[in-house]
Design a protein around this motif. Sequence first.
Motif, PDB file in Angstrom:
ATOM      1  N   PRO A 121       0.815  -1.225   0.000  1.00 35.02           N
ATOM      2  CA  PRO A 121       0.000   0.000   0.000  1.00 35.02           C
ATOM      3  C   PRO A 121       0.842   1.266   0.000  1.00 35.02           C
ATOM      4  O   PRO A 121       1.105   1.854   1.046  1.00 35.02           O
ATOM      5  CB  PRO A 121      -0.819  -0.140   1.285  1.00 35.02           C
ATOM      6  N   PHE A 123       2.198   3.956   3.076  1.00 34.16           N
ATOM      7  CA  PHE A 123       3.589   4.006   3.517  1.00 34.16           C
ATOM      8  C   PHE A 123       4.265   5.331   3.186  1.00 34.16           C
ATOM      9  O   PHE A 123       5.270   5.672   3.776  1.00 34.16           O
ATOM     10  CB  PHE A 123       4.384   2.837   2.931  1.00 34.16           C
ATOM     11  N   ARG A 172      -5.546  -7.262  11.293  1.00 35.01           N
ATOM     12  CA  ARG A 172      -4.430  -6.436  10.864  1.00 35.01           C
ATOM     13  C   ARG A 172      -3.858  -5.662  12.041  1.00 35.01           C
ATOM     14  O   ARG A 172      -4.592  -5.250  12.930  1.00 35.01           O
ATOM     15  CB  ARG A 172      -4.909  -5.467   9.782  1.00 35.01           C
ATOM     16  N   PHE A 179       8.124   9.154   7.382  1.00 32.72           N
ATOM     17  CA  PHE A 179       6.950   8.378   6.959  1.00 32.72           C
ATOM     18  C   PHE A 179       6.486   7.583   8.174  1.00 32.72           C
ATOM     19  O   PHE A 179       7.127   6.602   8.544  1.00 32.72           O
ATOM     20  CB  PHE A 179       7.297   7.446   5.793  1.00 32.72           C
ATOM     21  N   LEU A 182       4.126   5.444   9.041  1.00 35.64           N
ATOM     22  CA  LEU A 182       3.777   4.019   9.071  1.00 35.64           C
ATOM     23  C   LEU A 182       5.042   3.168   8.964  1.00 35.64           C
ATOM     24  O   LEU A 182       5.791   3.265   8.001  1.00 35.64           O
ATOM     25  CB  LEU A 182       2.823   3.681   7.932  1.00 35.64           C
ATOM     26  N   ALA A 183       5.283   2.350   9.986  1.00 33.37           N
ATOM     27  CA  ALA A 183       6.498   1.540   9.980  1.00 33.37           C
ATOM     28  C   ALA A 183       6.224   0.148   9.438  1.00 33.37           C
ATOM     29  O   ALA A 183       7.019  -0.412   8.694  1.00 33.37           O
ATOM     30  CB  ALA A 183       7.069   1.441  11.392  1.00 33.37           C
ATOM     31  N   MET A 184       5.073  -0.401   9.790  1.00 31.74           N
ATOM     32  CA  MET A 184       4.837  -1.790   9.450  1.00 31.74           C
ATOM     33  C   MET A 184       3.349  -2.089   9.475  1.00 31.74           C
ATOM     34  O   MET A 184       2.618  -1.531  10.287  1.00 31.74           O
ATOM     35  CB  MET A 184       5.523  -2.650  10.504  1.00 31.74           C
ATOM     36  N   SER A 185       2.930  -2.946   8.589  1.00 32.30           N
ATOM     37  CA  SER A 185       1.538  -3.385   8.596  1.00 32.30           C
ATOM     38  C   SER A 185       1.532  -4.907   8.528  1.00 32.30           C
ATOM     39  O   SER A 185       2.184  -5.493   7.668  1.00 32.30           O
ATOM     40  CB  SER A 185       0.814  -2.792   7.397  1.00 32.30           C
ATOM     41  N   LEU A 186       0.829  -5.547   9.443  1.00 30.01           N
ATOM     42  CA  LEU A 186       0.834  -7.002   9.496  1.00 30.01           C
ATOM     43  C   LEU A 186      -0.559  -7.531   9.193  1.00 30.01           C
ATOM     44  O   LEU A 186      -1.532  -7.057   9.761  1.00 30.01           O
ATOM     45  CB  LEU A 186       1.249  -7.477  10.888  1.00 30.01           C
ATOM     46  N   ASP A 187      -0.636  -8.492   8.296  1.00 29.50           N
ATOM     47  CA  ASP A 187      -1.916  -9.143   8.016  1.00 29.50           C
ATOM     48  C   ASP A 187      -1.882 -10.542   8.599  1.00 29.50           C
ATOM     49  O   ASP A 187      -1.068 -11.362   8.185  1.00 29.50           O
ATOM     50  CB  ASP A 187      -2.158  -9.194   6.500  1.00 29.50           C
ATOM     51  N   THR A 231       9.382  -7.302  16.942  1.00 33.89           N
ATOM     52  CA  THR A 231      10.245  -6.887  15.841  1.00 33.89           C
ATOM     53  C   THR A 231      11.075  -5.693  16.278  1.00 33.89           C
ATOM     54  O   THR A 231      11.037  -5.292  17.435  1.00 33.89           O
ATOM     55  CB  THR A 231       9.413  -6.585  14.573  1.00 33.89           C
ATOM     56  N   MET A 232      11.864  -5.141  15.344  1.00 32.56           N
ATOM     57  CA  MET A 232      12.690  -3.963  15.632  1.00 32.56           C
ATOM     58  C   MET A 232      12.341  -2.877  14.626  1.00 32.56           C
ATOM     59  O   MET A 232      12.221  -3.152  13.440  1.00 32.56           O
ATOM     60  CB  MET A 232      14.176  -4.284  15.477  1.00 32.56           C
ATOM     61  N   ILE A 233      12.200  -1.645  15.123  1.00 31.31           N
ATOM     62  CA  ILE A 233      11.888  -0.540  14.214  1.00 31.31           C
ATOM     63  C   ILE A 233      12.861   0.617  14.407  1.00 31.31           C
ATOM     64  O   ILE A 233      13.613   0.653  15.374  1.00 31.31           O
ATOM     65  CB  ILE A 233      10.440  -0.030  14.403  1.00 31.31           C
ATOM     66  N   LYS A 234      12.824   1.540  13.444  1.00 34.84           N
ATOM     67  CA  LYS A 234      13.645   2.754  13.534  1.00 34.84           C
ATOM     68  C   LYS A 234      12.771   3.892  14.035  1.00 34.84           C
ATOM     69  O   LYS A 234      11.633   4.051  13.587  1.00 34.84           O
ATOM     70  CB  LYS A 234      14.182   3.143  12.156  1.00 34.84           C
ATOM     71  N   THR A 282       1.330 -12.030   6.536  1.00 37.50           N
ATOM     72  CA  THR A 282       1.951 -11.109   5.586  1.00 37.50           C
ATOM     73  C   THR A 282       2.462  -9.915   6.376  1.00 37.50           C
ATOM     74  O   THR A 282       1.711  -9.324   7.146  1.00 37.50           O
ATOM     75  CB  THR A 282       0.935 -10.617   4.551  1.00 37.50           C
ATOM     76  N   LYS A 292       4.078  -6.207   5.856  1.00 36.24           N
ATOM     77  CA  LYS A 292       4.446  -5.170   4.901  1.00 36.24           C
ATOM     78  C   LYS A 292       5.290  -4.151   5.636  1.00 36.24           C
ATOM     79  O   LYS A 292       4.885  -3.641   6.679  1.00 36.24           O
ATOM     80  CB  LYS A 292       3.215  -4.533   4.301  1.00 36.24           C
ATOM     81  N   ALA A 295      10.935   2.251   7.940  1.00 35.32           N
ATOM     82  CA  ALA A 295      11.230   2.315   9.369  1.00 35.32           C
ATOM     83  C   ALA A 295      11.425   0.946  10.010  1.00 35.32           C
ATOM     84  O   ALA A 295      11.404   0.821  11.214  1.00 35.32           O
ATOM     85  CB  ALA A 295      10.132   3.083  10.096  1.00 35.32           C
ATOM     86  N   TYR A 352      14.251  -8.207  12.127  1.00 32.51           N
ATOM     87  CA  TYR A 352      13.979  -9.346  13.004  1.00 32.51           C
ATOM     88  C   TYR A 352      12.487  -9.412  13.293  1.00 32.51           C
ATOM     89  O   TYR A 352      11.863  -8.381  13.538  1.00 32.51           O
ATOM     90  CB  TYR A 352      14.762  -9.177  14.309  1.00 32.51           C
TER      91      TYR A 352
END
Lengths: 163, 105
Positions: free
Chosen positions: A42, A46, A100, A110, A112-117, A128-131, B60, B62, B66, B72
């Motif tokens: 998407p 993002f 989701r 930006f 939005l870091a991550m989107s999980l389905d 997880t790890m993000i910035k 999934t 995405k 960032a 991980y």
Amino acid sequence: MANNTTHIQRRSVLKKAISVSTLALIATSGLLLPRILLAHWPTDAFTAETMEDALLALLGEAEVVDSSVVKFKVGSPPSYAVNGASVPIEIHSDLANIERVAIVVEKNPFPLAMSLDFSSAIKLPFKTMIKIAEDSNVIAVIRAEGKLYKASRFVEVDIGGCA
Amino acid sequence: MGLAVKDRLRAKLKGGDTTVRILLAHPMDTGRANNEQGELIPAHFIQDIRCWRNKEEVLTIKCGTATSRNPYFSFVIAGGASDDTIVIRWVDNLGEKGKVETKVQ
């Protein structure tokens, strides 16, 4: 006769012009880029530059309820990170039928870091790890059975991680 | 660069559920950072990660820019048995792909 050939020429010129312009259109619309392989990424969400836009693009227009059913931890120790380039995040919830999960960092360029389905087989916790670019609110949004739940945490970052 | 040179995947049975841990080797360049010569490093990051258990797609992920370098992830799949096959595939914004496969232990 001469008239006829000019007609034909004009036609072929027209045809070429049309095909060139369609090609240009396809190219500019990004269809020829490898990005198309990821039909489901998407882009709007993002590349949105505010948190509201990102969530709207990703989850649609629905009321988001602030809720303690969304439990999560960012940073170690919680709410603090020495290095913003890799901040651990752990999301937990007892909600059933989670469809989701979105992780949003308010102050990132930006958000939005991550989107999980999730399929029905997936269970939390998700780690997880993000910035994180600078001190910021981090928001986790969960969509379960069409409803949106969110929780937010403020994280202090010593060294920004998005440069 | 991090220590990981290769994608790694572990899946373990714990209390009847399968815990999956993934470590991918990827620079995850955001497209905003400069290298030592002051030139912009072009964006290069994983966008899409999918996970299958025995040919059934379960998750999934995405990612935007960032997501940390050498991403991980850890999550739990309900149920499972040893010898289930877990497959991870990823694609980045330049169209590069990767696949990792493991058996549940």
